[in-house]
Scaffold this motif. Structure first.
Motif, PDB file in Angstrom:
ATOM      1  N   LEU A  13       0.822  -1.201   0.000  1.00 46.57           N
ATOM      2  CA  LEU A  13       0.000   0.000   0.000  1.00 46.57           C
ATOM      3  C   LEU A  13       0.861   1.259   0.000  1.00 46.57           C
ATOM      4  CD1 LEU A  13      -2.852  -1.009   2.496  1.00 46.57           C
ATOM      5  CD2 LEU A  13      -2.996  -0.738   0.008  1.00 46.57           C
ATOM      6  N   ILE A  14       2.014   1.197   0.730  1.00 44.83           N
ATOM      7  CA  ILE A  14       2.923   2.359   0.747  1.00 44.83           C
ATOM      8  C   ILE A  14       3.480   2.609  -0.656  1.00 44.83           C
ATOM      9  CG2 ILE A  14       5.121   3.211   1.628  1.00 44.83           C
ATOM     10  CD1 ILE A  14       4.497   1.730   4.269  1.00 44.83           C
ATOM     11  N   ILE A  15       3.923   1.502  -1.315  1.00 46.63           N
ATOM     12  CA  ILE A  15       4.471   1.634  -2.670  1.00 46.63           C
ATOM     13  C   ILE A  15       3.398   2.169  -3.622  1.00 46.63           C
ATOM     14  CG2 ILE A  15       5.392   0.346  -4.627  1.00 46.63           C
ATOM     15  CD1 ILE A  15       6.713  -1.538  -2.599  1.00 46.63           C
ATOM     16  N   LEU A  16       2.175   1.640  -3.478  1.00 51.87           N
ATOM     17  CA  LEU A  16       1.080   2.093  -4.330  1.00 51.87           C
ATOM     18  C   LEU A  16       0.811   3.581  -4.139  1.00 51.87           C
ATOM     19  CD1 LEU A  16      -1.137   1.310  -6.346  1.00 51.87           C
ATOM     20  CD2 LEU A  16      -2.623   0.795  -4.400  1.00 51.87           C
ATOM     21  N   GLY A  17       0.857   4.022  -2.867  1.00 45.12           N
ATOM     22  CA  GLY A  17       0.650   5.447  -2.583  1.00 45.12           C
ATOM     23  C   GLY A  17       1.731   6.312  -3.210  1.00 45.12           C
ATOM     24  N   VAL A  18       3.010   5.834  -3.132  1.00 39.55           N
ATOM     25  CA  VAL A  18       4.117   6.592  -3.736  1.00 39.55           C
ATOM     26  C   VAL A  18       3.930   6.691  -5.253  1.00 39.55           C
ATOM     27  CG1 VAL A  18       6.603   6.546  -4.196  1.00 39.55           C
ATOM     28  CG2 VAL A  18       5.759   6.062  -1.888  1.00 39.55           C
ATOM     29  N   VAL A  19       3.501   5.555  -5.871  1.00 39.16           N
ATOM     30  CA  VAL A  19       3.290   5.557  -7.330  1.00 39.16           C
ATOM     31  C   VAL A  19       2.193   6.546  -7.722  1.00 39.16           C
ATOM     32  CG1 VAL A  19       2.469   4.163  -9.261  1.00 39.16           C
ATOM     33  CG2 VAL A  19       4.149   3.221  -7.672  1.00 39.16           C
ATOM     34  N   VAL A  20       1.095   6.535  -6.951  1.00 38.18           N
ATOM     35  CA  VAL A  20      -0.018   7.445  -7.261  1.00 38.18           C
ATOM     36  C   VAL A  20       0.414   8.895  -7.116  1.00 38.18           C
ATOM     37  CG1 VAL A  20      -2.296   8.214  -6.523  1.00 38.18           C
ATOM     38  CG2 VAL A  20      -1.800   5.774  -6.693  1.00 38.18           C
ATOM     39  N   ILE A  21       1.092   9.214  -6.017  1.00 38.44           N
ATOM     40  CA  ILE A  21       1.537  10.592  -5.793  1.00 38.44           C
ATOM     41  C   ILE A  21       2.536  11.022  -6.867  1.00 38.44           C
ATOM     42  CG2 ILE A  21       2.819  12.095  -4.203  1.00 38.44           C
ATOM     43  CD1 ILE A  21       1.582  10.459  -1.907  1.00 38.44           C
ATOM     44  N   SER A  22       3.460  10.089  -7.227  1.00 35.84           N
ATOM     45  CA  SER A  22       4.434  10.403  -8.276  1.00 35.84           C
ATOM     46  C   SER A  22       3.721  10.648  -9.605  1.00 35.84           C
ATOM     47  CB  SER A  22       5.431   9.254  -8.433  1.00 35.84           C
ATOM     48  OG  SER A  22       6.144   9.045  -7.232  1.00 35.84           O
ATOM     49  N   GLY A  23       2.688   9.825  -9.877  1.00 34.28           N
ATOM     50  CA  GLY A  23       1.924  10.013 -11.108  1.00 34.28           C
ATOM     51  C   GLY A  23       1.248  11.373 -11.162  1.00 34.28           C
ATOM     52  N   ILE A  24       0.668  11.785 -10.025  1.00 35.19           N
ATOM     53  CA  ILE A  24       0.019  13.106  -9.977  1.00 35.19           C
ATOM     54  C   ILE A  24       1.050  14.210 -10.193  1.00 35.19           C
ATOM     55  CG2 ILE A  24      -1.210  14.714  -8.475  1.00 35.19           C
ATOM     56  CD1 ILE A  24      -2.568  12.276  -7.181  1.00 35.19           C
TER      57      ILE A  24
ATOM     58  N   LEU B  53       3.936  13.962 -11.763  1.00 40.76           N
ATOM     59  CA  LEU B  53       4.363  13.943 -13.174  1.00 40.76           C
ATOM     60  C   LEU B  53       3.311  14.563 -14.080  1.00 40.76           C
ATOM     61  CD1 LEU B  53       5.995  10.401 -13.400  1.00 40.76           C
ATOM     62  CD2 LEU B  53       7.167  12.608 -13.581  1.00 40.76           C
ATOM     63  N   TYR B  54       2.038  14.320 -13.783  1.00 38.48           N
ATOM     64  CA  TYR B  54       0.960  14.900 -14.588  1.00 38.48           C
ATOM     65  C   TYR B  54       0.963  16.426 -14.485  1.00 38.48           C
ATOM     66  CZ  TYR B  54      -3.716  16.157 -16.123  1.00 38.48           C
ATOM     67  OH  TYR B  54      -4.762  16.743 -16.759  1.00 38.48           O
ATOM     68  N   ILE B  55       1.150  16.925 -13.236  1.00 39.02           N
ATOM     69  CA  ILE B  55       1.205  18.383 -13.061  1.00 39.02           C
ATOM     70  C   ILE B  55       2.378  18.970 -13.833  1.00 39.02           C
ATOM     71  CG2 ILE B  55       1.575  20.205 -11.351  1.00 39.02           C
ATOM     72  CD1 ILE B  55       0.048  18.466  -9.343  1.00 39.02           C
ATOM     73  N   ARG B  56       3.539  18.285 -13.764  1.00 41.22           N
ATOM     74  CA  ARG B  56       4.709  18.764 -14.502  1.00 41.22           C
ATOM     75  C   ARG B  56       4.452  18.730 -16.014  1.00 41.22           C
ATOM     76  NH1 ARG B  56       8.420  22.243 -15.406  1.00 41.22           N
ATOM     77  NH2 ARG B  56      10.218  21.420 -16.564  1.00 41.22           N
ATOM     78  N   TYR B  57       3.790  17.670 -16.447  1.00 38.29           N
ATOM     79  CA  TYR B  57       3.467  17.562 -17.874  1.00 38.29           C
ATOM     80  C   TYR B  57       2.558  18.700 -18.322  1.00 38.29           C
ATOM     81  CZ  TYR B  57       0.948  15.982 -22.013  1.00 38.29           C
ATOM     82  OH  TYR B  57       0.377  15.923 -23.241  1.00 38.29           O
ATOM     83  N   ARG B  58       1.553  19.036 -17.474  1.00 37.45           N
ATOM     84  CA  ARG B  58       0.646  20.124 -17.818  1.00 37.45           C
ATOM     85  C   ARG B  58       1.394  21.445 -17.898  1.00 37.45           C
ATOM     86  NH1 ARG B  58      -3.683  19.416 -20.370  1.00 37.45           N
ATOM     87  NH2 ARG B  58      -4.509  21.351 -19.497  1.00 37.45           N
ATOM     88  N   MET B  59       2.368  21.630 -16.990  1.00 43.19           N
ATOM     89  CA  MET B  59       3.151  22.868 -17.023  1.00 43.19           C
ATOM     90  C   MET B  59       3.984  22.942 -18.303  1.00 43.19           C
ATOM     91  SD  MET B  59       4.364  23.022 -13.020  1.00 43.19           S
ATOM     92  CE  MET B  59       5.443  24.421 -13.317  1.00 43.19           C
ATOM     93  N   MET B  60       4.619  21.820 -18.675  1.00 44.30           N
ATOM     94  CA  MET B  60       5.411  21.789 -19.902  1.00 44.30           C
ATOM     95  C   MET B  60       4.516  21.989 -21.133  1.00 44.30           C
ATOM     96  SD  MET B  60       8.017  18.637 -19.032  1.00 44.30           S
ATOM     97  CE  MET B  60       8.772  18.704 -20.658  1.00 44.30           C
ATOM     98  N   GLU B  61       3.305  21.395 -21.107  1.00 46.80           N
ATOM     99  CA  GLU B  61       2.371  21.553 -22.218  1.00 46.80           C
ATOM    100  C   GLU B  61       1.945  23.008 -22.368  1.00 46.80           C
ATOM    101  OE1 GLU B  61       1.796  19.271 -24.219  1.00 46.80           O
ATOM    102  OE2 GLU B  61       0.062  19.921 -25.387  1.00 46.80           O
ATOM    103  N   GLN B  62       1.756  23.677 -21.192  1.00 48.15           N
ATOM    104  CA  GLN B  62       1.397  25.088 -21.221  1.00 48.15           C
ATOM    105  C   GLN B  62       2.508  25.924 -21.837  1.00 48.15           C
ATOM    106  OE1 GLN B  62      -1.630  26.041 -20.349  1.00 48.15           O
ATOM    107  NE2 GLN B  62      -1.249  28.178 -20.900  1.00 48.15           N
ATOM    108  N   GLU B  63       3.758  25.594 -21.469  1.00 47.58           N
ATOM    109  CA  GLU B  63       4.902  26.305 -22.049  1.00 47.58           C
ATOM    110  C   GLU B  63       4.981  26.051 -23.557  1.00 47.58           C
ATOM    111  OE1 GLU B  63       7.630  25.856 -17.982  1.00 47.58           O
ATOM    112  OE2 GLU B  63       8.202  24.855 -19.850  1.00 47.58           O
ATOM    113  N   ARG B  64       4.712  24.810 -23.955  1.00 44.61           N
ATOM    114  CA  ARG B  64       4.760  24.486 -25.379  1.00 44.61           C
ATOM    115  C   ARG B  64       3.665  25.232 -26.155  1.00 44.61           C
ATOM    116  NH1 ARG B  64       2.401  21.651 -29.096  1.00 44.61           N
ATOM    117  NH2 ARG B  64       0.752  20.974 -27.679  1.00 44.61           N
ATOM    118  N   LEU B  65       2.461  25.298 -25.559  1.00 43.54           N
ATOM    119  CA  LEU B  65       1.366  26.017 -26.209  1.00 43.54           C
ATOM    120  C   LEU B  65       1.679  27.498 -26.341  1.00 43.54           C
ATOM    121  CD1 LEU B  65      -1.759  24.343 -24.538  1.00 43.54           C
ATOM    122  CD2 LEU B  65      -0.975  24.078 -26.896  1.00 43.54           C
ATOM    123  N   GLU B  66       2.348  28.036 -25.306  1.00 42.78           N
ATOM    124  CA  GLU B  66       2.722  29.444 -25.369  1.00 42.78           C
ATOM    125  C   GLU B  66       3.704  29.689 -26.509  1.00 42.78           C
ATOM    126  OE1 GLU B  66       1.243  31.623 -23.456  1.00 42.78           O
ATOM    127  OE2 GLU B  66       2.325  33.323 -24.332  1.00 42.78           O
TER     128      GLU B  66
END
Length: 331
Positions: free
Chosen positions: A241-252, A254-267
């Motif tokens: 469960l701890i590993i699963l929680g780390v994976v979920v948090i890391s995924g979130i 990474l998604y936020i970072r991806y959205r930031m990079m996508e925003q920069e790319r769109l700009e």
């Protein structure tokens, strides 16, 4: 003798009547051709947003006598039933009518000119037949629909051509020739329903036995049984469960970072589009100037007719492509 002269004058007058008729007819024809115009090309470019069908029309007006058009043209257009949000790009005067509009625009004192306008058909969520009434004769009427759009047309009046690619965008391409004024032109627009891979799937119910009411609050016997029957039974469930929680948090994260990079790319992409838009505007101005120069040179007799026609048509084709690019950038 007087009778002889009278007869000669009478015969001479009879011979002059056809000549006078021909001269009068030529004068009237010249007057009409100077003040008249007809539609050489009409392009209907289809797009959509949600359940709204967007139609962008580009019309090429031409003087059939190869003379300059009148300085200003007033024309009337009938729109399909239910059309809304009319936008006319360069009208000096625009009057909306119950079934269309009347517009006045400046031709630029050329032998041909282009005008464009757009409108919308709302609530377009099923097959529908639209009536396009032409108020004037049209030599060639084209309909362009993006290939990726789930839309096609059915009409005996139109010929289906090979798809055409304009600025890396592929369009379904339909053509009707010699469309007459007031000719009934009913076009059936057909929507292709999107496939739903989940439709009709039957999710089976659980076969797990009913959990005993005597089970501990946090370690349900049913959960424990499922865990020890799984491939992960050799791992500590709490560590899992701890590993699963780390994976979920890391995924979130990474998604936020991806959205930031996508925003920069769109700009960055927006800046590139702005630069491209400025270049296209300049190219449009240059092409229009070249057409004006070609017309002036042709009127002065400095350019042979065949060379004039070939070059002018090439410039007009480029100009339409540039206008399509500008339209795509502004949508």
């Amino acid at each position: 003798m007087s009778h002889l002269y009278t007869r000669k004058y009478y015969i001479l007058l009879l011979m002059m009547i056809p000549l006078i008729f021909l001269l009068s007819f030529s004068y009237v024809a010249m007057g009409k051709s100077k003040d008249s115009f007809h539609m050489k090309f009409k392009h209907l470019i289809i797009s959509g947003e949600g359940t709204t069908l967007k139609i962008y029309e580009i019309i090429t007006f031409e003087n059939p006598a190869n003379q300059n058009l009148p300085e200003k043209i007033t024309f009337t257009s009938t729109l399909p039933q239910g059309a809304t949000n009319l936008v006319f790009e360069k009208a000096e005067e625009l009057e909306q009518l119950p079934k269309g509009f009347t517009a006045t625009f400046d031709t630029g004192d050329q032998t041909s000119t282009d005008i464009s306008y757009s409108y919308e058909i709302p609530d377009f969520n099923s097959d529908r037949t639209l009536s396009f009434t032409q108020n004037y004769d049209v030599d060639t009427l084209n309909i362009l629909i993006p290939a990726a759009m789930n839309l096609s047309i059915a009409s005996e009046r139109f010929t289906t051509n090979e798809p055409v690619t304009i600025n890396d965008n592929t369009y379904k391409y339909y053509t009707a020739k010699d469309v007459k004024a007031e000719e009934p032109l009913d076009i059936q627009f057909l929507l292709k329903p999107a496939t739903d891979d989940m439709a009709g799937m039957n999710m089976g119910g659980s076969t797990q036995p009913v959990i005993s009411k005597q089970a501990p609050q946090f370690h349900n016997p049913g959960h424990i049984r499922v865990w020890y029957q799984s491939p992960l039974r050799s791992m500590n469930p709490h560590i899992f469960l701890i590993i699963l929680g780390v994976v979920v948090i890391s995924g979130i994260a990474l998604y936020i970072r991806y959205r930031m990079m996508e925003q920069e790319r769109l700009e960055a992409s927006r800046n590139e589009k702005d630069d491209l838009f400025d270049k296209l505007l300049l190219k449009q101005k240059v092409l229009m100037q070249k057409i004006v120069e070609m017309d002036e040179a042709h009127q002065k007799g400095n350019i042979p007719e065949s060379v004039y026609r070939d070059k002018r048509n090439a410039y007009k084709e480029q100009l339409i492509h540039v206008k399509l690019q500008l339209r795509e950038l502004t949508e």
